[in-house]
Design a protein around this motif. Structure first.
Motif, PDB file in Angstrom:
ATOM      1  N   LEU A   1      27.533 -78.343   0.200  1.00  0.00           N
ATOM      2  CA  LEU A   1      28.160 -78.474  -1.109  1.00  0.00           C
ATOM      3  C   LEU A   1      28.770 -79.862  -1.280  1.00  0.00           C
ATOM      4  N   ASP A   2      29.411 -80.350  -0.229  1.00  0.00           N
ATOM      5  CA  ASP A   2      29.953 -81.709  -0.252  1.00  0.00           C
ATOM      6  C   ASP A   2      28.851 -82.730  -0.510  1.00  0.00           C
ATOM      7  N   VAL A   3      27.772 -82.618   0.247  1.00  0.00           N
ATOM      8  CA  VAL A   3      26.697 -83.620   0.185  1.00  0.00           C
ATOM      9  C   VAL A   3      25.937 -83.533  -1.135  1.00  0.00           C
ATOM     10  N   PHE A   4      25.570 -82.306  -1.543  1.00  0.00           N
ATOM     11  CA  PHE A   4      24.837 -82.155  -2.807  1.00  0.00           C
ATOM     12  C   PHE A   4      25.668 -82.628  -3.995  1.00  0.00           C
ATOM     13  N   SER A   5      26.971 -82.368  -3.979  1.00  0.00           N
ATOM     14  CA  SER A   5      27.810 -82.735  -5.124  1.00  0.00           C
ATOM     15  C   SER A   5      27.940 -84.238  -5.267  1.00  0.00           C
TER      16      SER A   5
ATOM     17  N   LEU B   1      23.498 -71.916  -2.594  1.00  0.00           N
ATOM     18  CA  LEU B   1      24.731 -72.384  -3.233  1.00  0.00           C
ATOM     19  C   LEU B   1      24.732 -72.089  -4.728  1.00  0.00           C
ATOM     20  N   LEU B   2      23.605 -72.308  -5.384  1.00  0.00           N
ATOM     21  CA  LEU B   2      23.515 -72.050  -6.822  1.00  0.00           C
ATOM     22  C   LEU B   2      23.666 -70.559  -7.122  1.00  0.00           C
ATOM     23  N   ASN B   3      23.072 -69.715  -6.283  1.00  0.00           N
ATOM     24  CA  ASN B   3      23.194 -68.268  -6.481  1.00  0.00           C
ATOM     25  C   ASN B   3      24.649 -67.826  -6.358  1.00  0.00           C
ATOM     26  N   GLN B   4      25.351 -68.382  -5.375  1.00  0.00           N
ATOM     27  CA  GLN B   4      26.758 -68.048  -5.196  1.00  0.00           C
ATOM     28  C   GLN B   4      27.599 -68.562  -6.354  1.00  0.00           C
ATOM     29  N   LEU B   5      27.211 -69.712  -6.876  1.00  0.00           N
ATOM     30  CA  LEU B   5      27.982 -70.351  -7.934  1.00  0.00           C
ATOM     31  C   LEU B   5      27.876 -69.617  -9.261  1.00  0.00           C
ATOM     32  N   MET B   6      26.729 -69.014  -9.549  1.00  0.00           N
ATOM     33  CA  MET B   6      26.475 -68.507 -10.885  1.00  0.00           C
ATOM     34  C   MET B   6      27.489 -67.450 -11.302  1.00  0.00           C
ATOM     35  N   GLU B   7      27.813 -66.529 -10.392  1.00  0.00           N
ATOM     36  CA  GLU B   7      28.779 -65.486 -10.739  1.00  0.00           C
ATOM     37  C   GLU B   7      30.145 -66.098 -11.026  1.00  0.00           C
ATOM     38  N   THR B   8      30.538 -67.051 -10.190  1.00  0.00           N
ATOM     39  CA  THR B   8      31.815 -67.746 -10.398  1.00  0.00           C
ATOM     40  C   THR B   8      31.815 -68.466 -11.739  1.00  0.00           C
TER      41      THR B   8
ATOM     42  N   ASP C   1      39.974 -76.818  -9.610  1.00  0.00           N
ATOM     43  CA  ASP C   1      39.882 -76.136  -8.329  1.00  0.00           C
ATOM     44  C   ASP C   1      38.492 -76.181  -7.694  1.00  0.00           C
ATOM     45  N   LEU C   2      37.453 -76.351  -8.529  1.00  0.00           N
ATOM     46  CA  LEU C   2      36.075 -76.310  -8.016  1.00  0.00           C
ATOM     47  C   LEU C   2      35.277 -77.531  -8.471  1.00  0.00           C
ATOM     48  N   PRO C   3      35.754 -78.741  -8.193  1.00  0.00           N
ATOM     49  CA  PRO C   3      35.038 -79.931  -8.679  1.00  0.00           C
ATOM     50  C   PRO C   3      33.664 -80.108  -8.043  1.00  0.00           C
ATOM     51  N   ARG C   4      33.520 -79.736  -6.773  1.00  0.00           N
ATOM     52  CA  ARG C   4      32.211 -79.886  -6.121  1.00  0.00           C
ATOM     53  C   ARG C   4      31.193 -78.940  -6.771  1.00  0.00           C
ATOM     54  N   GLU C   5      31.619 -77.719  -7.020  1.00  0.00           N
ATOM     55  CA  GLU C   5      30.734 -76.750  -7.656  1.00  0.00           C
ATOM     56  C   GLU C   5      30.339 -77.201  -9.058  1.00  0.00           C
ATOM     57  N   SER C   6      31.294 -77.794  -9.769  1.00  0.00           N
ATOM     58  CA  SER C   6      31.014 -78.291 -11.115  1.00  0.00           C
ATOM     59  C   SER C   6      29.945 -79.371 -11.075  1.00  0.00           C
ATOM     60  N   ARG C   7      30.061 -80.290 -10.133  1.00  0.00           N
ATOM     61  CA  ARG C   7      29.076 -81.374 -10.035  1.00  0.00           C
ATOM     62  C   ARG C   7      27.724 -80.859  -9.567  1.00  0.00           C
TER      63      ARG C   7
ATOM     64  N   LEU D   1      16.892 -71.998 -13.529  1.00  0.00           N
ATOM     65  CA  LEU D   1      16.471 -71.545 -14.851  1.00  0.00           C
ATOM     66  C   LEU D   1      16.439 -70.023 -14.985  1.00  0.00           C
ATOM     67  N   PRO D   2      15.944 -69.277 -13.985  1.00  0.00           N
ATOM     68  CA  PRO D   2      15.961 -67.810 -14.121  1.00  0.00           C
ATOM     69  C   PRO D   2      17.372 -67.250 -14.301  1.00  0.00           C
ATOM     70  N   HIS D   3      18.356 -67.858 -13.623  1.00  0.00           N
ATOM     71  CA  HIS D   3      19.734 -67.405 -13.777  1.00  0.00           C
ATOM     72  C   HIS D   3      20.259 -67.687 -15.177  1.00  0.00           C
ATOM     73  N   LEU D   4      19.883 -68.846 -15.720  1.00  0.00           N
ATOM     74  CA  LEU D   4      20.330 -69.194 -17.067  1.00  0.00           C
ATOM     75  C   LEU D   4      19.750 -68.220 -18.088  1.00  0.00           C
ATOM     76  N   GLU D   5      18.480 -67.873 -17.898  1.00  0.00           N
ATOM     77  CA  GLU D   5      17.811 -66.988 -18.851  1.00  0.00           C
ATOM     78  C   GLU D   5      18.271 -65.538 -18.713  1.00  0.00           C
ATOM     79  N   ALA D   6      18.451 -65.079 -17.471  1.00  0.00           N
ATOM     80  CA  ALA D   6      18.775 -63.670 -17.246  1.00  0.00           C
ATOM     81  C   ALA D   6      20.273 -63.392 -17.223  1.00  0.00           C
ATOM     82  N   GLY D   7      21.080 -64.395 -16.849  1.00  0.00           N
ATOM     83  CA  GLY D   7      22.508 -64.186 -16.715  1.00  0.00           C
ATOM     84  C   GLY D   7      23.331 -64.829 -17.812  1.00  0.00           C
TER      85      GLY D   7
END
Length: 203
Positions: free
Chosen positions: A25-29, A66-73, A104-110, A124-130
């Motif tokens: 998460l640190d590196v990807f952000s 990471l994206l799957n975990q992030l979507m619910e949040t 509180d979640l700047p890394r997740e935001s980026r 994209l599937p999460h955006l369309e379905a969730g």
């Protein structure tokens, strides 16, 4: 072991998996998906590259996890908007929750912003379905409040976009904001955004 049952991961395995995801998460952000390598993730996690590959098939699986975990949040603040509550209070509370998330979640935001900028190839599937059904539902609620005269007439979709952009700015451009303001902007940002959206939405 009975057929069809899976062995539960050990505490060490769970710790290492969590360590890898946090480091990734640190590196990807910072570097984005394309700019990130497994070597960078391994170095940030303090593990060897083969150790990373024991838990994940590659950087794409780590990124998708990471994206799957992030979507619910990411959806939670919008989910909490109560259709039976006071309209202005509900929308200002939503602004506050999104601003708190930026703090509180700047890394997740980026991470989220980087994925969207790339065209959401893994999300994209999460955006369309969730996100899309939830977005439509809450926009319909806002439109009902407007039709009932409880809010000033605005386009609900652009209102939500405006809330996203004004709050997430404080995460994605945190360094610039702190340089320009000389410190933590959270309290003054909250006061400003409450004033901004109150004036916009009060009938």
């Amino acid at each position: 072991m009975p057929e069809g049952t899976e062995k539960k991961p050990s505490r060490i395995q769970m710790r290492n998996r969590s360590l890898i995801l946090d480091a990734a998460l640190d590196v990807f952000s910072v570097h984005g998906f394309r700019g990130t390598t497994l070597d960078q993730i391994a170095e940030a996690a303090g593990l060897s590259k083969p150790n990373i590959l024991y838990y994940f098939s590659g950087k794409e699986e780590i990124h998708v996890t990471l994206l799957n975990q992030l979507m619910e949040t990411w959806l939670d603040p919008l989910v909490e908007m109560d259709a039976d509550g006071d309209p202005l209070e509900e929308l200002l509370a939503y602004v506050q929750r999104k601003l708190d998330m930026a703090r509180d979640l700047p890394r997740e935001s980026r991470l989220f912003a980087g994925e969207i900028i790339q065209g959401a190839p893994r999300m994209l599937p999460h955006l369309e379905a969730g996100l899309k059904p939830l977005f439509d539902e809450k926009c319909a609620v806002i439109q009902r409040w407007i039709n009932e005269g409880k809010l000033a007439p605005v386009d609900p979709r652009h209102l939500v976009f405006s809330i996203w952009s004004t709050t997430q700015h404080y995460a994605d451009f945190d360094t610039q904001v702190r340089v320009l303001m000389g410190g933590d902007p959270h309290d003054s940002a909250r006061q400003y955004l409450v004033q901004l959206f109150s004036r916009l939405l009060t009938p």
